[in-house]
Motif scaffolding. Structure first.
Motif: not given
Length: 605
Positions: A375, A372, A99, A381
């Protein structure tokens, strides 16, 4: 007295026994603009920590810094950090991504959490009130400084009459060690000035029109960039020209939109955007010219309004690489036109107004096309948002560790200085009012101290040798627990277990037998341990060779598979050609086309 005896006596010096009066004088000289050193001083041992008061700020003592100006009002200089947060390897699986987040400390003791590319604040319910960076393999990858009015407004120089008045970020600031702040006023289409911490201000003037696209620290000076790539080195202390370092490029080649700079190690890069593609250039200092870069290799270039930085895709980890991530409306022309973005960001949420461009292509796509990559920014998360995240570090720091300070000060000073210094060496030159709907959070402070016994700082030249240390041999090299910085028993246990598993994988496999999961474990374990400052110079060559062989094997498999698919497609194509010939031979083409238009029952009655 021989040299060996002298060394043994030197290693027995107990720096924690320095007189309190001396410690107070030392710490007093570090607070202020030497904030990172002050935090490092406090983390050495309990006695050093008790000799000086805890700062009220989370990151750097003395910041946010209020500066009076000729405008008759104070501006606030405050730091921003970009963190790459990852779960430790033993807590994540191959699908777990990092993250990437930006944290600002505009109000002392509270953080604003932002998207590092779009600069948008994150508005989330139930965000953790306390965030312990020691729970994660975290690295402050880029540190920058920002200017705002005391009200929080970043339009310090009032850009309402300028074509870039709607630019999302109004200033870019670089704080120098001498206490000067070099400020690029983006809202005023690139006016450059020097601000002293006492409030003195002056615009730069060295024979140019006074408008610049970007500034960056390069070779211990400030590099300023004009619209078409002409760049100079200036002395940040007085704004005087030092030298020309690059000649301009043609408008037809690089376009007339804003250009950006980023430094990576000893290299300087320029980013230019055209209508359909990006171009990246690397400075050739000897020839004083920009040379186009056709590939970023395994790296991803993150572009924002006031900063750019490169990250290794394998560290995140994501499959995509050799690409640029950029926000909406980042590349205006002189008149403030942003139409180059066109329809790219239509329908995107405010958290994902990010475009993706792969070098070598001729088009951009929204980041939502790459789940992906998305994210990395949004959603936050689950391991950050879940209730269990606050205890992620409980198995790493035992009850013997020094207790956390109260929430009035929870800065992560036990690791900030080390991580900041590593970010400098790794990345190059990048580092030098609260409302109810914004995320305000704290950083937990965990000190590396056990049972009142002083542990030297990791950067200290005095590394105490333990009599009961583990000592093994691997490929002729000594592998000892003394070669790693001990932070806690649990962390050391995890590190040694990871090393043991890496050694076993290397010893029991050949280049052909090493599978994907083992290669991934070697790669991520090495990154995690290096991030935590373990000395692995003896292991790196073996891991790199294993990964290179595995990558070559994977490429051969891909090539073989492509050849099989190609053969199959050629066979199918040949079959289709034969069918076409057969059908063409059996067709009866009428010489009387009008008959085709007559009813088939015509003449039946």
């Amino acid at each position: 007295m021989n040299r060996e005896t002298s060394r043994k006596k030197l290693a027995l010096v107990d720096w924690s026994e320095l007189p309190k009066e001396l410690l107070e004088k030392i710490s007093g000289g570090l607070i202020g603009l030497s904030g990172p050193d002050y935090l490092t001083f406090r983390k050495v041992c309990r006695k050093w920590r008790d000799s000086c008061p805890p700062p009220t700020n989370l990151f750097f003592p003395g910041f946010p810094l209020e500066i009076p100006t000729y405008l008759g009002r104070e501006v606030v200089l405050f730091p921003s950090f970009i963190y790459v947060l990852r779960l430790p390897l033993h807590k994540c699986n191959p699908t777990t991504t990092s993250w990437i987040v930006q944290v600002d400390e505009f109000n002392p003791g509270k953080l604003q959490v932002r998207n590092p590319v779009t600069n948008n604040r994150l508005y989330v319910d139930n965000f953790p009130e306390t965030l312990n960076f020691n729970d994660y393999s975290s690295l402050p990858y880029a540190i920058s400084y920002n200017l705002r009015l005391s009200t929080g407004n970043d339009d310090v120089f009032d850009s309402r009459c300028y074509p870039w008045r709607d630019y999302p970020v109004k200033t870019k600031s670089i704080l120098l060690e001498c206490g000067m702040v070099v400020v690029l006023s983006l809202g005023q289409v690139g006016m450059l000035g020097i601000l002293k911490v006492n409030g003195d201000w002056k615009f730069t003037d060295f024979g140019y029109n006074g408008r610049f696209d970007d500034i960056e620290v390069f070779k211990e000076h400030i590099c300023v960039l004009t619209r078409f790539g002409k760049s100079f080195l200036i002395n940040g202390a007085d704004g005087k020209l030092i030298s020309l370092i690059s000649k301009p490029l043609s408008k037809s080649y690089v376009g007339d939109r804003r250009k950006l700079l980023t430094a990576y190690g000893d290299d300087l890069y320029m980013i230019a955007r055209g209508e359909c593609e990006f171009k990246v250039f690397k400075l050739n200092g000897k020839l004083q010219q920009w040379e186009r870069v056709n590939s970023l290799g395994d790296k991803i270039l993150f572009v924002s309004y006031d900063k750019c930085f490169l990250l290794d895709a394998d560290y995140l980890p994501v499959f995509e690489r050799n690409c640029i991530l950029f926000p909406k409306n980042c590349f205006p022309n002189n008149s403030g036109d942003y139409s180059v973005d066109g329809e790219l960001f239509q329908g995107a949420t405010r958290h994902l107004e990010i475009g993706v461009f792969f070098l070598g292509q001729k088009f951009c796509q929204p980041i939502s096309s790459y789940p992906r990559l998305s994210k990395l920014f949004w959603p936050i998360p689950s391991w950050i948002m879940s209730d269990s995240c606050s205890s992620l570090g409980s198995d790493r720091f035992s009850e013997e560790d020094e207790e956390m300070e109260t929430s009035s000060y929870s800065g992560s000073e036990s690791s900030l200085k080390e991580q900041s210094s590593n970010a400098v060496s790794h990345h190059g030159k990048n580092i030098h009012p609260s409302s109810s709907d914004q995320i305000d959070t704290f950083l937990e402070d965990v000190s590396s101290e056990n049972n009142g016994t002083s542990i030297p700082a990791i950067d200290s030249p005095l590394q105490i040798t333990q009599d009961n240390s583990l000592l093994e041999k691997f490929q002729g090299a000594d592998v000892s627990s003394n070669l790693v910085p001990v932070r806690s028993n649990d962390l050391l246990t995890w590190a040694l277990e990871s090393l043991a598993k890496m050694v076993i994988i290397l010893q029991k496999n050949t280049g052909e037998s090493l599978d994907d999961s083992q290669a991934e474990y070697l790669k991520l374990s090495l990154v995690d341990l290096q991030t935590l400052h373990f000395r692995l110079d003896w292991m790196v060559p073996f891991v790199e060779r294993a990964l290179a062989i595995h990558k070559s094997k994977c490429q051969k498999i891909i090539v073989t598979d492509l050849e099989k698919r190609k053969s199959k497609l050629l066979a199918e194509l040949h079959e289709l050609e034969q069918m076409e010939k057969t059908l063409a031979g059996s067709l009866i083409i009428s010489t009387a086309p009008p008959i085709l238009k007559k009813g088939l029952a015509e003449g039946l009655f």
